[in-house]
Write an enzyme that holds these catalytic residues in place. Structure first.
Site, short mmCIF file in Angstrom:
data_model
loop_
_atom_site.label_atom_id
_atom_site.label_comp_id
_atom_site.label_asym_id
_atom_site.label_seq_id
_atom_site.Cartn_x
_atom_site.Cartn_y
_atom_site.Cartn_z
N CYS A 194 -7.80 69.33 5.17
CA CYS A 194 -6.73 69.19 6.12
C CYS A 194 -5.43 69.42 5.30
O CYS A 194 -5.16 68.93 4.19
CB CYS A 194 -6.48 68.09 6.98
SG CYS A 194 -7.76 67.54 7.58
N LYS A 226 1.26 49.35 8.50
CA LYS A 226 1.56 50.46 9.56
C LYS A 226 2.73 49.70 10.53
O LYS A 226 2.43 48.51 10.52
CB LYS A 226 0.18 50.78 10.48
CG LYS A 226 -0.86 51.44 9.66
CD LYS A 226 -1.71 51.81 10.44
CE LYS A 226 -2.78 52.57 10.00
NZ LYS A 226 -3.54 52.45 8.82
N CYS A 265 -14.76 65.78 1.98
CA CYS A 265 -14.68 66.03 3.13
C CYS A 265 -15.18 67.49 3.82
O CYS A 265 -15.51 68.33 2.66
CB CYS A 265 -13.14 66.19 3.92
SG CYS A 265 -12.15 64.66 3.22
N ARG A 291 -9.32 42.73 7.00
CA ARG A 291 -9.84 43.94 7.15
C ARG A 291 -9.65 44.74 5.83
O ARG A 291 -8.64 44.42 5.14
CB ARG A 291 -9.56 44.80 8.27
CG ARG A 291 -8.04 45.12 8.50
CD ARG A 291 -7.58 45.46 9.98
NE ARG A 291 -6.18 45.85 10.04
CZ ARG A 291 -5.37 44.92 10.22
NH1 ARG A 291 -5.62 43.79 10.27
NH2 ARG A 291 -4.02 45.42 10.36
N ASP A 329 3.17 54.81 8.76
CA ASP A 329 2.68 54.28 7.43
C ASP A 329 3.75 53.89 6.41
O ASP A 329 4.26 55.20 5.99
CB ASP A 329 1.33 54.91 6.70
CG ASP A 329 0.05 54.14 6.87
OD1 ASP A 329 0.17 52.79 6.61
OD2 ASP A 329 -0.85 54.54 7.67
N ARG A 367 -4.36 61.82 1.59
CA ARG A 367 -5.04 61.56 0.41
C ARG A 367 -5.25 62.87 -0.22
O ARG A 367 -6.26 63.13 -1.02
CB ARG A 367 -6.19 60.83 0.71
CG ARG A 367 -5.90 59.22 1.24
CD ARG A 367 -6.88 58.46 1.18
NE ARG A 367 -6.57 57.04 1.58
CZ ARG A 367 -7.21 56.56 2.75
NH1 ARG A 367 -8.21 57.14 3.28
NH2 ARG A 367 -6.60 55.35 3.14
N ARG A 391 -5.10 45.57 2.27
CA ARG A 391 -3.83 45.61 2.67
C ARG A 391 -3.40 44.50 3.71
O ARG A 391 -2.43 44.02 3.76
CB ARG A 391 -3.18 46.94 3.19
CG ARG A 391 -1.85 47.23 3.38
CD ARG A 391 -1.65 48.54 3.69
NE ARG A 391 -2.68 49.78 3.86
CZ ARG A 391 -2.47 50.45 3.13
NH1 ARG A 391 -1.69 50.71 1.94
NH2 ARG A 391 -3.62 51.44 2.92
N TYR A 392 -4.27 44.04 4.81
CA TYR A 392 -4.11 43.37 5.68
C TYR A 392 -5.34 42.07 5.43
O TYR A 392 -6.27 42.52 5.10
CB TYR A 392 -4.10 43.82 7.09
CG TYR A 392 -3.36 45.17 7.27
CD1 TYR A 392 -2.28 44.89 7.59
CD2 TYR A 392 -4.02 46.50 7.30
CE1 TYR A 392 -1.34 45.98 7.87
CE2 TYR A 392 -3.06 47.63 7.38
CZ TYR A 392 -1.99 47.40 7.81
OH TYR A 392 -1.16 48.68 7.90
N ASP A 434 2.58 61.66 6.98
CA ASP A 434 2.82 61.10 5.73
C ASP A 434 3.73 61.74 4.82
O ASP A 434 3.71 62.93 4.79
CB ASP A 434 1.75 60.48 5.10
CG ASP A 434 1.04 59.43 6.00
OD1 ASP A 434 1.78 58.52 6.38
OD2 ASP A 434 -0.06 59.51 6.39
N CYS A 460 -3.09 66.24 4.47
CA CYS A 460 -3.88 65.36 4.22
C CYS A 460 -3.07 64.30 3.38
O CYS A 460 -2.30 64.93 2.43
CB CYS A 460 -5.20 65.67 3.47
SG CYS A 460 -6.04 64.24 2.93
S1 SF4 Z 1 -7.10 64.09 6.40
FE1 SF4 Z 1 -7.61 64.23 4.42
S2 SF4 Z 1 -9.27 62.71 4.24
FE2 SF4 Z 1 -9.25 63.14 6.51
S3 SF4 Z 1 -10.79 64.86 6.73
FE3 SF4 Z 1 -8.67 65.71 6.33
S4 SF4 Z 1 -8.67 66.12 4.31
FE4 SF4 Z 1 -10.15 64.83 4.72
#
Ligand code: SF4
Length: 356
Positions: free
Chosen positions: A108, A318, A104, A95, A311, A113, A91-92, A274, A111
């Protein structure tokens, strides 16, 4: 009750006393849609008698996740728009993200993603895709930093991590390797000598960005894991998400930032949540976020000040939320400037709530 293994189903969570019979309704549908995992370290932290426990809120599924708003997106930060080869997001200019794994140790509930991670997600990058990703990095001399994210890269075995670091070590123009992880907090026992050795490579500087959102996550075990990493020469920074019902009050936020600094972790990013599907119950307004971030100034040391980040949806990168990058148009609408100086409307669309 402390679980001895990770809890991965609603039955597991109910059996461990983390989901009551009354709250259970609707949660099977959530678990079918989005991955669930709670490690023993995290289940031990949850107070099952507190219906508003800030740790439970981050990890225990909620029926509100089935409510999806029109402005929410499957790829809220637009990774796909900047992916030249599988596993790479460029994206940049200087990096890239290297998304080696989409698994994971915990999932979360907010999350960004969530559509890509989990047992039914994109999995681990296959050997050919990994070769292509390293080929891309080697072929772009402007890439100074490689950021391993995913998924949580520290779920990989030390052998696989060492192999990634060896391949990066052979690319002269890559100087910095950064890992984004929750492991030191959610599975601190994993941070042993073998893992730490695997994160380092000759000629490269390793950074580790620790994701934590509430000061209670920095337990004695988590602090010891972070100390092992920092003592080994790895530089640690923090990343947190500003979350309604978790850390959206000045005292909690100040205690979190202080806990990072006390553990030699420099507060780095505080993300505005997000527009991930089914996460509106976590989102504050940008105005509320700005008020909270302003409350840190003066209250805590300059060392404890993170950058408050949005973001920009659509993959525009960002932006630091400050008066010079964001204009309040009223009614919860803003104009934000990206790192190229281009302006975008935030949120990109607004309408009523609808079920998934
Ligand atoms: S935010 Fe998403 S990618 Fe990061 S640890 Fe939690 S579940 Fe996994």
């Amino acid at each position: 009750m402390t679980a001895l293994r990770s809890l991965k189903t609603i039955d597991d969570l109910q059996g461990a006393g983390l989901v009551s019979a009354e709250r259970r309704a609707g949660l099977d549908a959530v678990a079918l849609r989005y991955a669930v995992a709670v490690t023993p370290a995290i289940s031990a932290l949850i107070d099952p008698n507190d219906p508003n426990d800030p740790i439970a809120r981050q990890f225990i599924p909620d029926a509100a996740e089935l409510l999806r708003l029109p402005e929410e997106r499957e790829d809220p930060i637009g990774d796909g728009a900047h992916s030249p080869v599988e596993g790479i997001v460029h994206r940049y200019p200087d990096r890239v993200l290297l998304k080696a794994v989409h698994v994971c140790p915990v999932y979360c509930r907010f999350c960004f993603r969530r559509e890509m991670v989990g047992p039914q997600g994109l999995g681990t990058l296959a050997s050919q895709a990994m070769d292509n990703a390293f080929g891309y990095i080697a072929g772009h001399p402007e890439i100074w930093e490689v950021i391993l994210t995913g998924g949580d890269p520290l779920v990989l075995s030390p052998r696989r991590l060492a192999s990634i670091m060896e391949r990066l070590a052979s690319i002269e123009h890559v100087k910095i390797v950064r890992f984004h992880t929750r492991v030191p907090v959610v599975e601190p026992e994993r941070v042993d000598d073998a893992l730490i050795a695997a994160l380092k490579a000759s000629g490269k500087t390793t950074y580790l960005a620790l994701h934590a959102n509430h000061p209670r996550e920095l337990t004695a075990e988590a602090r010891a894991a972070c100390a092992r990493l920092v003592d080994s020469g790895i530089v640690m920074v923090s990343q947190s998400v500003l979350l309604k019902g978790v850390n959206d009050d000045p005292d909690t936020l100040a205690a979190l930032m202080r806990a990072f600094v006390e553990n030699r972790i420099k507060p780095y990013y505080l993300h505005h949540p997000d527009l991930a599907p089914g996460t509106s119950h976590f989102r504050l307004t940008i105005e509320e976020g700005q008020t909270l971030v302003a409350s840190l100034r003066g209250r805590v040391s300059g060392l404890c000040q993170p950058a408050y980040i949005l973001d920009i949806p659509g993959g525009h990168g960002k932006t630091v939320i400050s008066a010079s990058t964001i204009e309040d148009n009223g009614g919860g609408c803003y104009t934000v400037s990206d790192f190229n100086g281009e302006e975008h409307v935030y949120p990109p669309a607004s309408a009523g709530k609808q079920p998934l």
